[in-house]
Write a protein that holds these residues in place. Sequence first.
Motif, PDB file in Angstrom:
ATOM      1  N   GLN A 189       0.955  -1.189   0.014  1.00 54.23           N
ATOM      2  CA  GLN A 189       0.050  -0.185   0.011  1.00 54.23           C
ATOM      3  C   GLN A 189       0.799   1.379  -0.124  1.00 54.23           C
ATOM      4  O   GLN A 189       0.484   2.355  -0.362  1.00 54.23           O
ATOM      5  CB  GLN A 189      -1.124   0.041   1.136  1.00 54.23           C
ATOM      6  CG  GLN A 189      -0.504   0.183   2.641  1.00 54.23           C
ATOM      7  CD  GLN A 189      -0.174  -1.384   3.109  1.00 54.23           C
ATOM      8  OE1 GLN A 189      -0.213  -2.452   2.490  1.00 54.23           O
ATOM      9  NE2 GLN A 189      -0.438  -1.534   4.659  1.00 54.23           N
ATOM     10  N   ASP A 190       2.191   1.191   0.384  1.00 51.42           N
ATOM     11  CA  ASP A 190       3.091   2.425   0.411  1.00 51.42           C
ATOM     12  C   ASP A 190       3.653   2.721  -1.036  1.00 51.42           C
ATOM     13  O   ASP A 190       4.123   3.465  -1.296  1.00 51.42           O
ATOM     14  CB  ASP A 190       4.191   2.005   1.313  1.00 51.42           C
ATOM     15  CG  ASP A 190       3.492   2.052   2.819  1.00 51.42           C
ATOM     16  OD1 ASP A 190       2.383   2.543   3.204  1.00 51.42           O
ATOM     17  OD2 ASP A 190       4.067   1.290   3.650  1.00 51.42           O
ATOM     18  N   VAL A 192       2.067   1.043  -4.257  1.00 50.35           N
ATOM     19  CA  VAL A 192       1.384   0.816  -5.178  1.00 50.35           C
ATOM     20  C   VAL A 192       0.078   1.842  -5.297  1.00 50.35           C
ATOM     21  O   VAL A 192      -0.269   2.143  -4.295  1.00 50.35           O
ATOM     22  CB  VAL A 192       0.880  -0.527  -5.306  1.00 50.35           C
ATOM     23  CG1 VAL A 192      -0.012  -0.801  -6.480  1.00 50.35           C
ATOM     24  CG2 VAL A 192       2.014  -1.583  -5.219  1.00 50.35           C
ATOM     25  N   GLU A 193      -0.201   2.509  -6.510  1.00 45.48           N
ATOM     26  CA  GLU A 193      -1.310   3.274  -6.664  1.00 45.48           C
ATOM     27  C   GLU A 193      -2.210   2.751  -7.587  1.00 45.48           C
ATOM     28  O   GLU A 193      -1.527   2.755  -8.766  1.00 45.48           O
ATOM     29  CB  GLU A 193      -0.811   4.774  -7.079  1.00 45.48           C
ATOM     30  CG  GLU A 193      -0.080   5.213  -5.701  1.00 45.48           C
ATOM     31  CD  GLU A 193       0.411   6.808  -5.909  1.00 45.48           C
ATOM     32  OE1 GLU A 193      -0.562   7.532  -6.656  1.00 45.48           O
ATOM     33  OE2 GLU A 193       1.297   7.174  -5.276  1.00 45.48           O
ATOM     34  N   TYR A 194      -3.398   2.561  -7.461  1.00 48.76           N
ATOM     35  CA  TYR A 194      -4.289   2.293  -8.368  1.00 48.76           C
ATOM     36  C   TYR A 194      -5.058   3.548  -8.944  1.00 48.76           C
ATOM     37  O   TYR A 194      -5.625   4.309  -8.190  1.00 48.76           O
ATOM     38  CB  TYR A 194      -5.286   1.164  -7.921  1.00 48.76           C
ATOM     39  CG  TYR A 194      -4.836  -0.087  -7.706  1.00 48.76           C
ATOM     40  CD1 TYR A 194      -4.452  -1.131  -8.760  1.00 48.76           C
ATOM     41  CD2 TYR A 194      -4.326  -0.310  -6.406  1.00 48.76           C
ATOM     42  CE1 TYR A 194      -4.143  -2.195  -8.377  1.00 48.76           C
ATOM     43  CE2 TYR A 194      -4.021  -1.599  -6.015  1.00 48.76           C
ATOM     44  CZ  TYR A 194      -3.583  -2.536  -7.011  1.00 48.76           C
ATOM     45  OH  TYR A 194      -2.984  -3.730  -6.567  1.00 48.76           O
ATOM     46  N   ARG A 195      -5.232   3.549 -10.360  1.00 47.95           N
ATOM     47  CA  ARG A 195      -6.066   4.601 -10.898  1.00 47.95           C
ATOM     48  C   ARG A 195      -7.319   4.199 -11.383  1.00 47.95           C
ATOM     49  O   ARG A 195      -7.311   3.088 -12.113  1.00 47.95           O
ATOM     50  CB  ARG A 195      -5.222   5.248 -12.047  1.00 47.95           C
ATOM     51  CG  ARG A 195      -3.915   5.842 -11.369  1.00 47.95           C
ATOM     52  CD  ARG A 195      -4.335   7.307 -10.729  1.00 47.95           C
ATOM     53  NE  ARG A 195      -2.885   7.766 -10.304  1.00 47.95           N
ATOM     54  CZ  ARG A 195      -2.392   7.750  -9.113  1.00 47.95           C
ATOM     55  NH1 ARG A 195      -3.015   7.090  -8.217  1.00 47.95           N
ATOM     56  NH2 ARG A 195      -1.249   8.386  -8.956  1.00 47.95           N
TER      57      ARG A 195
END
Length: 195
Positions: A189-190, A192-195
């Motif tokens: 979670q630190d 990876v970013e989902y768009r």
Amino acid sequence: MIKNKKILSIILLILLGSFVHAQEQDNEVLQVIKKSYSTKYFSERGSVSEKALEDILLCGIKAPSARNSQLWRFVVLTDSPRTKTLLGKRVGNVSYTPGAVYIIVCGAENEPKGIDVDFDCALAAENMYIAAQSMGFGAHMYTSPVKALNTNLRGEVPLPKGYRAVCLIKIGNTDTDAVSSASPRNALQDVVEYR
Ligand SMILES: Cc1cc2nc3c(=O)[nH]c(=O)nc-3n(C[C@H](O)[C@H](O)[C@H](O)COP(=O)(O)O)c2cc1C
């Protein structure tokens, strides 16, 4: 005819189900990558056989490269009095261990436009690093010896004409277990970013 179609559909559904199931299951490759770590303590017990080394190198050349340019060369230092003399005084923070082998991953000096030679070399290096660990060897990747290999050590360790060292991988036996040697990683979670 209709009955046959029904049976066929059921078989297809079962096959699809087992395929999806296999994709979600842990497999040997995943396990090796998840357990991999940079070996800090190489053992003087045993050595890397020619066959094992060849398999590792074959995994190196299997790496993808931009436009399949394969602008890499691998210089191998096997265990020898020369290697002992060279690494006995350490190069970067690479030390000599009897039985270990050292692969210097070299990249072309003249980089064609649109090709990142270092990136391709890193992929080949990672393939060899993971292959070695999958075979039960310890492996460690280093860039600390690169400067010396490209300058004052060029006479002692000749690199292919038109190529420079990008990194070095040490491969050998190890007694330490993966868990106690693994370095922590940031959480998913630190990073990876989902768009
Ligand atoms: C490009 C690269 C260069 C590295 N260079 C060195 C190095 O010069 N010396 C060293 O001790 N470790 C080196 N390492 C190993 C890293 O320090 C190590 O992979 C990182 O700390 C994570 O630890 P782990 O692999 O045990 O999980 C290098 C790793 C990479 C990917």
